[in-house]
Design a protein around this motif. Sequence first.
Motif, PDB file in Angstrom:
ATOM      1  N   PRO A  59       0.816  -1.207   0.000  1.00 27.40           N
ATOM      2  CA  PRO A  59       0.000   0.000   0.000  1.00 27.40           C
ATOM      3  C   PRO A  59       0.857   1.268   0.000  1.00 27.40           C
ATOM      4  O   PRO A  59       0.488   2.274  -0.612  1.00 27.40           O
ATOM      5  N   THR A  60       2.002   1.212   0.682  1.00 21.48           N
ATOM      6  CA  THR A  60       2.892   2.376   0.733  1.00 21.48           C
ATOM      7  C   THR A  60       3.412   2.718  -0.657  1.00 21.48           C
ATOM      8  O   THR A  60       3.465   3.892  -1.046  1.00 21.48           O
ATOM      9  N   ALA A  61       3.791   1.689  -1.422  1.00 19.63           N
ATOM     10  CA  ALA A  61       4.292   1.918  -2.777  1.00 19.63           C
ATOM     11  C   ALA A  61       3.208   2.518  -3.666  1.00 19.63           C
ATOM     12  O   ALA A  61       3.469   3.434  -4.461  1.00 19.63           O
ATOM     13  N   ILE A  62       1.990   2.024  -3.506  1.00 18.99           N
ATOM     14  CA  ILE A  62       0.865   2.555  -4.291  1.00 18.99           C
ATOM     15  C   ILE A  62       0.600   4.010  -3.895  1.00 18.99           C
ATOM     16  O   ILE A  62       0.341   4.863  -4.745  1.00 18.99           O
ATOM     17  N   ALA A  63       0.657   4.288  -2.601  1.00 23.55           N
ATOM     18  CA  ALA A  63       0.427   5.651  -2.107  1.00 23.55           C
ATOM     19  C   ALA A  63       1.440   6.628  -2.689  1.00 23.55           C
ATOM     20  O   ALA A  63       1.096   7.767  -3.038  1.00 23.55           O
ATOM     21  N   GLU A  64       2.694   6.187  -2.806  1.00 25.20           N
ATOM     22  CA  GLU A  64       3.734   7.047  -3.364  1.00 25.20           C
ATOM     23  C   GLU A  64       3.476   7.350  -4.832  1.00 25.20           C
ATOM     24  O   GLU A  64       3.644   8.482  -5.288  1.00 25.20           O
ATOM     25  N   VAL A  65       3.055   6.345  -5.590  1.00 24.68           N
ATOM     26  CA  VAL A  65       2.785   6.533  -7.010  1.00 24.68           C
ATOM     27  C   VAL A  65       1.607   7.474  -7.233  1.00 24.68           C
ATOM     28  O   VAL A  65       1.644   8.344  -8.110  1.00 24.68           O
ATOM     29  N   LEU A  66       0.563   7.305  -6.434  1.00 22.63           N
ATOM     30  CA  LEU A  66      -0.667   8.081  -6.612  1.00 22.63           C
ATOM     31  C   LEU A  66      -0.708   9.351  -5.766  1.00 22.63           C
ATOM     32  O   LEU A  66      -1.702  10.078  -5.790  1.00 22.63           O
ATOM     33  N   ASN A  67       0.368   9.589  -5.013  1.00 20.29           N
ATOM     34  CA  ASN A  67       0.435  10.773  -4.147  1.00 20.29           C
ATOM     35  C   ASN A  67      -0.772  10.827  -3.218  1.00 20.29           C
ATOM     36  O   ASN A  67      -1.474  11.834  -3.114  1.00 20.29           O
ATOM     37  N   ASN A  68      -0.993   9.705  -2.526  1.00 19.78           N
ATOM     38  CA  ASN A  68      -2.136   9.566  -1.640  1.00 19.78           C
ATOM     39  C   ASN A  68      -1.646   9.070  -0.285  1.00 19.78           C
ATOM     40  O   ASN A  68      -0.488   8.691  -0.133  1.00 19.78           O
ATOM     41  N   ASN A  69      -2.524   9.077   0.718  1.00 20.93           N
ATOM     42  CA  ASN A  69      -2.110   8.551   2.016  1.00 20.93           C
ATOM     43  C   ASN A  69      -2.435   7.057   2.090  1.00 20.93           C
ATOM     44  O   ASN A  69      -3.358   6.563   1.430  1.00 20.93           O
ATOM     45  N   THR A  70      -1.677   6.363   2.910  1.00 23.31           N
ATOM     46  CA  THR A  70      -1.775   4.904   2.982  1.00 23.31           C
ATOM     47  C   THR A  70      -3.152   4.434   3.431  1.00 23.31           C
ATOM     48  O   THR A  70      -3.667   3.414   2.944  1.00 23.31           O
TER      49      THR A  70
END
Length: 216
Positions: free
Chosen positions: A25-36
């Motif tokens: 989830p952290t990696a996805i959050a970084e890509v989408l500029n979102n919170n975990t």
Amino acid sequence: MHTLSEENYLKAIYRLSQKSKKITPTAIAEVLNNNTASVVDMLRKLTDKQLIEYDKKSGVVLTNGGLTHAVLIVRKHRLWEVFLLDKLGYHWDEIHEIAEDLEHISDADLADRLDKFLGFPKYDPHGDPIPQSDGKLPEIYSVTLADLEAGGKCRVAAVKDTSSAFLQYLLRLNIGIGTQIQLIEKISFDQSLIIKINGTEKTTVSQKFGESILIN
């Protein structure tokens, strides 16, 4: 029918799967500029729709249905980028954001018709492989300019950094897909690179620059 946000998540998961075996989830959050926390909430929704499987230990995996949909989104995005550059005359630093909107147009035949109209291109203007209608990908380049030995020659195959700032910098240096580059020297102090562009122009670029250029 999937929401725009759901499609963006599927695309992000697919692209991360090309680089890593475990998607968090952290990696996805970084890509989408979102919170975990928001990412985990969306992962639950995608799991309920049977588009992904998520386990804290093994990470996120696309189901067959999720993979099919993600590949279609990526396919449309990259085909639209070719269309915008080749047919409408946009520059390669302008097309990504427009294609981000166009990729969400829902039509069963659109990608195939666009592919045929464009002459079945294998790569988008940034060198990213365009999935075929069956999901197969052409060769994916992984060697960077920074990996090249001093004295070696290569051609630019793709760019890892598709930000407008980097693409505009490449335009200033007259570098595009297919440009010939010779690595003259690696500076031991900071690993910066002295390169020759198309056999004539010599310039010095950073290590980060070299790591952002994929070659063949």
